[in-house]
Design a protein around this motif. Sequence first.
Motif, PDB file in Angstrom:
ATOM      1  N   THR A 166      -3.965   3.123   7.994  1.00 18.81           N
ATOM      2  CA  THR A 166      -4.285   4.505   7.650  1.00 18.81           C
ATOM      3  C   THR A 166      -3.012   5.297   7.359  1.00 18.81           C
ATOM      4  OG1 THR A 166      -6.280   4.433   8.993  1.00 18.81           O
ATOM      5  CG2 THR A 166      -5.429   6.613   8.458  1.00 18.81           C
ATOM      6  N   SER A 167      -1.968   5.053   8.145  1.00 16.15           N
ATOM      7  CA  SER A 167      -0.719   5.810   7.976  1.00 16.15           C
ATOM      8  C   SER A 167      -0.016   5.509   6.651  1.00 16.15           C
ATOM      9  CB  SER A 167       0.235   5.572   9.147  1.00 16.15           C
ATOM     10  OG  SER A 167       0.829   4.298   9.071  1.00 16.15           O
ATOM     11  N   VAL A 168      -0.240   4.321   6.084  1.00 11.95           N
ATOM     12  CA  VAL A 168       0.390   3.986   4.797  1.00 11.95           C
ATOM     13  C   VAL A 168      -0.528   4.287   3.610  1.00 11.95           C
ATOM     14  CG1 VAL A 168       1.963   2.274   5.777  1.00 11.95           C
ATOM     15  CG2 VAL A 168      -0.261   1.529   4.881  1.00 11.95           C
ATOM     16  N   GLY A 169      -1.716   4.823   3.896  1.00 13.54           N
ATOM     17  CA  GLY A 169      -2.582   5.266   2.816  1.00 13.54           C
ATOM     18  C   GLY A 169      -3.758   4.378   2.472  1.00 13.54           C
ATOM     19  N   ALA A 170      -4.052   3.371   3.304  1.00 17.09           N
ATOM     20  CA  ALA A 170      -5.218   2.527   3.033  1.00 17.09           C
ATOM     21  C   ALA A 170      -6.494   3.342   3.194  1.00 17.09           C
ATOM     22  CB  ALA A 170      -5.235   1.330   3.971  1.00 17.09           C
ATOM     23  N   ASN A 171      -7.454   3.092   2.333  1.00 20.98           N
ATOM     24  CA  ASN A 171      -8.735   3.789   2.410  1.00 20.98           C
ATOM     25  C   ASN A 171      -9.703   3.108   3.365  1.00 20.98           C
ATOM     26  OD1 ASN A 171      -7.773   3.992  -0.693  1.00 20.98           O
ATOM     27  ND2 ASN A 171      -8.680   5.904   0.020  1.00 20.98           N
ATOM     28  N   ARG A 172      -9.571   1.802   3.482  1.00 22.31           N
ATOM     29  CA  ARG A 172     -10.505   1.043   4.309  1.00 22.31           C
ATOM     30  C   ARG A 172      -9.801  -0.179   4.868  1.00 22.31           C
ATOM     31  NH1 ARG A 172     -16.636   0.279   2.343  1.00 22.31           N
ATOM     32  NH2 ARG A 172     -16.228   2.479   2.039  1.00 22.31           N
ATOM     33  N   PHE A 173     -10.311  -0.672   5.978  1.00 18.93           N
ATOM     34  CA  PHE A 173      -9.748  -1.826   6.657  1.00 18.93           C
ATOM     35  C   PHE A 173     -10.887  -2.785   6.923  1.00 18.93           C
ATOM     36  CE2 PHE A 173      -5.817  -2.886   8.868  1.00 18.93           C
ATOM     37  CZ  PHE A 173      -6.208  -3.912   9.721  1.00 18.93           C
ATOM     38  N   MET A 174     -10.809  -4.015   6.407  1.00 16.03           N
ATOM     39  CA  MET A 174     -11.842  -5.025   6.648  1.00 16.03           C
ATOM     40  C   MET A 174     -11.191  -6.236   7.311  1.00 16.03           C
ATOM     41  SD  MET A 174     -13.978  -4.813   3.063  1.00 16.03           S
ATOM     42  CE  MET A 174     -15.431  -5.679   3.641  1.00 16.03           C
ATOM     43  N   THR A 175     -11.901  -6.840   8.248  1.00 15.10           N
ATOM     44  CA  THR A 175     -11.343  -7.995   8.948  1.00 15.10           C
ATOM     45  C   THR A 175     -11.926  -9.293   8.405  1.00 15.10           C
ATOM     46  OG1 THR A 175     -12.990  -7.740  10.702  1.00 15.10           O
ATOM     47  CG2 THR A 175     -10.836  -6.755  11.086  1.00 15.10           C
ATOM     48  N   LYS A 176     -11.106 -10.330   8.491  1.00 15.21           N
ATOM     49  CA  LYS A 176     -11.541 -11.679   8.147  1.00 15.21           C
ATOM     50  C   LYS A 176     -12.107 -12.302   9.419  1.00 15.21           C
ATOM     51  CE  LYS A 176      -7.623 -12.381   5.017  1.00 15.21           C
ATOM     52  NZ  LYS A 176      -6.390 -13.144   4.862  1.00 15.21           N
ATOM     53  N   PRO A 177     -13.119 -13.110   9.329  1.00 17.35           N
ATOM     54  CA  PRO A 177     -13.844 -13.433   8.106  1.00 17.35           C
ATOM     55  C   PRO A 177     -14.688 -12.241   7.660  1.00 17.35           C
ATOM     56  CG  PRO A 177     -14.907 -14.455   9.981  1.00 17.35           C
ATOM     57  CD  PRO A 177     -13.672 -13.788  10.491  1.00 17.35           C
ATOM     58  N   PHE A 178     -14.770 -12.070   6.351  1.00 16.87           N
ATOM     59  CA  PHE A 178     -15.525 -10.955   5.795  1.00 16.87           C
ATOM     60  C   PHE A 178     -16.857 -11.459   5.264  1.00 16.87           C
ATOM     61  CE2 PHE A 178     -12.983 -12.735   2.424  1.00 16.87           C
ATOM     62  CZ  PHE A 178     -13.856 -12.805   1.354  1.00 16.87           C
ATOM     63  N   ASP A 179     -17.801 -10.565   5.161  1.00 20.81           N
ATOM     64  CA  ASP A 179     -19.107 -10.876   4.599  1.00 20.81           C
ATOM     65  C   ASP A 179     -19.012 -10.648   3.089  1.00 20.81           C
ATOM     66  OD1 ASP A 179     -21.738 -10.700   3.569  1.00 20.81           O
ATOM     67  OD2 ASP A 179     -22.509  -9.928   5.464  1.00 20.81           O
TER      68      ASP A 179
ATOM     69  N   CYS B 204       0.833  -1.206   0.000  1.00 18.15           N
ATOM     70  CA  CYS B 204       0.000   0.000   0.000  1.00 18.15           C
ATOM     71  C   CYS B 204       0.867   1.254   0.000  1.00 18.15           C
ATOM     72  CB  CYS B 204      -0.923  -0.010   1.217  1.00 18.15           C
ATOM     73  SG  CYS B 204      -2.055   1.391   1.275  1.00 18.15           S
ATOM     74  N   LYS B 205       1.868   1.271   0.846  1.00 19.49           N
ATOM     75  CA  LYS B 205       2.769   2.424   0.934  1.00 19.49           C
ATOM     76  C   LYS B 205       3.468   2.671  -0.407  1.00 19.49           C
ATOM     77  CE  LYS B 205       6.390   4.246   3.931  1.00 19.49           C
ATOM     78  NZ  LYS B 205       7.217   3.963   5.106  1.00 19.49           N
ATOM     79  N   ALA B 206       3.932   1.594  -1.053  1.00 13.47           N
ATOM     80  CA  ALA B 206       4.612   1.720  -2.346  1.00 13.47           C
ATOM     81  C   ALA B 206       3.660   2.219  -3.426  1.00 13.47           C
ATOM     82  CB  ALA B 206       5.235   0.386  -2.756  1.00 13.47           C
ATOM     83  N   ILE B 207       2.427   1.740  -3.419  1.00 13.18           N
ATOM     84  CA  ILE B 207       1.426   2.198  -4.394  1.00 13.18           C
ATOM     85  C   ILE B 207       1.188   3.693  -4.221  1.00 13.18           C
ATOM     86  CG2 ILE B 207      -1.040   2.105  -4.954  1.00 13.18           C
ATOM     87  CD1 ILE B 207      -0.909  -0.937  -4.444  1.00 13.18           C
ATOM     88  N   ARG B 208       1.105   4.139  -2.998  1.00 11.20           N
ATOM     89  CA  ARG B 208       0.866   5.563  -2.721  1.00 11.20           C
ATOM     90  C   ARG B 208       2.062   6.421  -3.152  1.00 11.20           C
ATOM     91  NH1 ARG B 208      -3.867   4.752  -3.212  1.00 11.20           N
ATOM     92  NH2 ARG B 208      -5.210   4.313  -1.454  1.00 11.20           N
ATOM     93  N   LYS B 209       3.268   5.891  -3.021  1.00  9.87           N
ATOM     94  CA  LYS B 209       4.468   6.644  -3.403  1.00  9.87           C
ATOM     95  C   LYS B 209       4.598   6.771  -4.918  1.00  9.87           C
ATOM     96  CE  LYS B 209       7.546   6.146   0.504  1.00  9.87           C
ATOM     97  NZ  LYS B 209       8.842   5.665   0.962  1.00  9.87           N
ATOM     98  N   ASP B 210       3.893   5.922  -5.679  1.00 11.69           N
ATOM     99  CA  ASP B 210       3.969   5.981  -7.137  1.00 11.69           C
ATOM    100  C   ASP B 210       3.447   7.307  -7.679  1.00 11.69           C
ATOM    101  OD1 ASP B 210       5.178   3.521  -7.400  1.00 11.69           O
ATOM    102  OD2 ASP B 210       3.350   2.458  -7.956  1.00 11.69           O
ATOM    103  N   GLY B 211       2.619   7.979  -6.917  1.00 14.50           N
ATOM    104  CA  GLY B 211       2.160   9.316  -7.294  1.00 14.50           C
ATOM    105  C   GLY B 211       1.270   9.384  -8.519  1.00 14.50           C
TER     106      GLY B 211
END
Length: 127
Positions: free
Chosen positions: A98-111, A68-75
């Motif tokens: 959040t600090s590395v730029g994720a928009n959302r956080f989902m936990t497993k098991p997911f619906d 995620c951090k690397a994707i965000r640094k791609d600009g």
Amino acid sequence: MPGKILICDDEPHIRRLIELSLEELESEGVELILTEDGEEALAEARAQDPDLVILDVMMPRLNGFDVCKAIRKDGRAKPPYVILLTSKGQEYDRQKGTSVGANRFMTKPFDPDVLVATAREILSGGR
């Protein structure tokens, strides 16, 4: 609502479950891209320019936070929406995501229905 979703999870059965959950979107023009480790996910994110990236946090080679951090640094002018999907649901992990730029956080098991609805909303512009 055409678009691309990059899915990365090192556990084959979880990756398949995510794919099966989201495959109904393929009839709406969505392409699913499957990867099994962080390095492969980062390479595909750079090559395929997905609209949505769903990343497991704990993976070999590069973890989801690092990808995620690397994707965000791609600009990129239009960076992908990133969902971190993990079995770890502690507040520390959410803050790190959040600090590395994720928009959302989902936990497993997911619906699966929630995942599909979330993906559809994101690809329709309702970020």
